[in-house]
Design a protein around this motif. Structure first.
Motif, PDB file in Angstrom:
ATOM      1  N   THR A  59       0.778  -1.180  -0.094  1.00  0.00           N
ATOM      2  CA  THR A  59       0.068   0.081  -0.162  1.00  0.00           C
ATOM      3  C   THR A  59       1.085   1.143  -0.025  1.00  0.00           C
ATOM      4  O   THR A  59       2.118   1.010   0.183  1.00  0.00           O
ATOM      5  CB  THR A  59      -0.957  -0.047   1.330  1.00  0.00           C
ATOM      6  N   GLN A  60       0.325   2.465  -0.155  1.00  0.00           N
ATOM      7  CA  GLN A  60       0.988   3.615  -0.147  1.00  0.00           C
ATOM      8  C   GLN A  60       1.530   3.929   1.278  1.00  0.00           C
ATOM      9  O   GLN A  60       2.859   4.162   1.210  1.00  0.00           O
ATOM     10  CB  GLN A  60       0.269   4.842  -0.566  1.00  0.00           C
ATOM     11  N   THR A  61       0.955   3.576   2.124  1.00  0.00           N
ATOM     12  CA  THR A  61       1.394   3.694   3.616  1.00  0.00           C
ATOM     13  C   THR A  61       2.706   2.741   3.957  1.00  0.00           C
ATOM     14  O   THR A  61       3.591   3.287   4.208  1.00  0.00           O
ATOM     15  CB  THR A  61       0.187   3.454   4.572  1.00  0.00           C
ATOM     16  N   GLU A  62       2.430   1.525   3.577  1.00  0.00           N
ATOM     17  CA  GLU A  62       3.583   0.456   3.569  1.00  0.00           C
ATOM     18  C   GLU A  62       4.685   1.013   2.950  1.00  0.00           C
ATOM     19  O   GLU A  62       5.987   1.043   3.280  1.00  0.00           O
ATOM     20  CB  GLU A  62       3.119  -0.850   3.112  1.00  0.00           C
ATOM     21  N   ALA A  94       5.738   4.149   1.741  1.00  0.00           N
ATOM     22  CA  ALA A  94       6.204   5.334   2.197  1.00  0.00           C
ATOM     23  C   ALA A  94       7.046   4.712   3.607  1.00  0.00           C
ATOM     24  O   ALA A  94       8.180   5.453   3.651  1.00  0.00           O
ATOM     25  CB  ALA A  94       5.159   5.999   2.862  1.00  0.00           C
ATOM     26  N   LYS A  95       6.757   4.029   4.516  1.00  0.00           N
ATOM     27  CA  LYS A  95       7.467   3.611   5.676  1.00  0.00           C
ATOM     28  C   LYS A  95       8.443   2.938   5.299  1.00  0.00           C
ATOM     29  O   LYS A  95       9.771   2.890   5.691  1.00  0.00           O
ATOM     30  CB  LYS A  95       6.702   2.461   6.403  1.00  0.00           C
ATOM     31  N   THR A 100       6.725  10.208   4.021  1.00  0.00           N
ATOM     32  CA  THR A 100       5.546  10.094   4.578  1.00  0.00           C
ATOM     33  C   THR A 100       4.704   9.577   3.477  1.00  0.00           C
ATOM     34  O   THR A 100       4.979   9.635   2.333  1.00  0.00           O
ATOM     35  CB  THR A 100       5.059  11.559   5.040  1.00  0.00           C
ATOM     36  N   GLN A 101       3.553   9.204   4.034  1.00  0.00           N
ATOM     37  CA  GLN A 101       2.470   8.820   3.079  1.00  0.00           C
ATOM     38  C   GLN A 101       2.090   9.868   2.177  1.00  0.00           C
ATOM     39  O   GLN A 101       1.540   9.695   0.812  1.00  0.00           O
ATOM     40  CB  GLN A 101       1.320   8.206   3.793  1.00  0.00           C
ATOM     41  N   SER A 102       1.959  11.109   2.718  1.00  0.00           N
ATOM     42  CA  SER A 102       1.433  12.123   1.837  1.00  0.00           C
ATOM     43  C   SER A 102       2.475  12.328   0.891  1.00  0.00           C
ATOM     44  O   SER A 102       2.036  12.986  -0.422  1.00  0.00           O
ATOM     45  CB  SER A 102       1.125  13.381   2.798  1.00  0.00           C
TER      46      SER A 102
END
Length: 287
Positions: free
Chosen positions: A134-137, A139-140, A145-147
């Motif tokens: 996912t985008q969040t994963e 980004a980490k 950052t996810q944004s």
């Protein structure tokens, strides 16, 4: 799966460096960088010419074509060597799956910090696909950052024309994001206006809020000076015509004066109209 793995692991020193023929090597299909600076490649080629290749490139056997090798890391070095017409290049052949190859290609380029925003966005999208993230994963994994990742990927919704101006740095990413609310036709129309007039981000945002109104006002503003210019020209012509009457009348009166001084008796009558000036002259001998 962690993306920040090291291809220089503890066993790498024991891996054999091979001399691989340049013609057997194909670019990394997961390479996020679509454009390479010819100047930087030329500079690197000069370094290779003077010092040789200090670090071998990393390859894997190409899955699509027998006898070929796909670049995992070191495409700039490969391109520089090829520009020098090297027949072979030192390389280490790794056994690596697609997900790791895509990850390493992105990491190598992110470390250089000169990826253009479109290439970076494409790379993030590809990493999410091959690693099922996912985008969040993601980004980490990449330390963003996810944004940040989301804003980069959103740039891919821009038209090819707008993206090309982003790549060439004729507009900024903030300009690009301001255009995202427009359809494709309006994006192209708006970006042409940005380039033509050198609009700031703030001016671009104001234009995007009412694009049709902006161009309508612009068209009106551009026609007004022509009308004023035309009116000014007409007025000038009228004034000039009036001045012409005055000059000619004064010339005639000067001639009348000279006639009187020569001994002639002179009578004249003036009749001035809006568009004409009539002078009637009678000459008599004093005798």
């Amino acid at each position: 799966m962690p993306l920040f793995f090291g291809h220089k692991n503890k066993n790498e020193e024991n891996k054999q460096v091979q001399e691989i023929e340049i013609d057997q090597i194909v670019p990394n299909r997961y390479q996020p960088r679509r454009t390479f600076s010819e100047e930087s490649i030329a500079e690197l080629a000069q370094t290779l010419k003077e010092q040789g290749l200090l670090q071998p490139i990393i390859l894997r056997k190409d899955k699509q074509e027998d006898g070929k090798y796909e670049i995992i890391a070191g495409e700039r070095r490969f391109r520089a060597a090829r520009s020098l017409d090297w027949a072979k290049i030192p390389a280490i052949v790794e056994d690596m799956d697609d997900a790791k190859v895509a990850s390493l290609a992105l990491i190598e380029n992110l470390q250089r910090e000169d990826l253009n925003p479109i290439d970076e966005a494409q790379a993030y999208l590809q990493l999410m696909k091959v690693n099922d993230l996912t985008q969040t994963e993601l980004a980490k994994q990449v330390g963003k950052t996810q944004s940040y990742v989301a804003n980069k990927i959103r740039l891919l919704r821009l038209t090819p024309k707008v993206q090309s101006f982003l790549v060439s740095k004729k507009i900024t990413q903030r300009h690009g994001r301001a255009l995202l609310n427009l359809n494709e036709e309006d994006q192209d129309r708006a970006v042409s206006e940005i380039i033509k007039r050198g609009l700031t981000v703030k001016e671009t945002e104001a234009m995007v809020e009412d694009l049709d109104g902006y161009f309508a006002a612009l068209a009106e503003a551009e026609t007004q000076p022509d009308e004023k210019k035309k009116a000014k020209k007409t007025k000038k012509q009228i004034i000039k015509t009036g001045n012409d009457f005055k000059v000619q009348v004064n010339t005639i009166k000067q001639a009348i004066k000279m006639a009187k001084e020569s001994g002639l008796k002179v009578k004249y009558k003036e009749d001035q109209q809006k568009d004409s000036y009539k002078i009637t002259i009678e000459l008599f001998n004093k005798n």
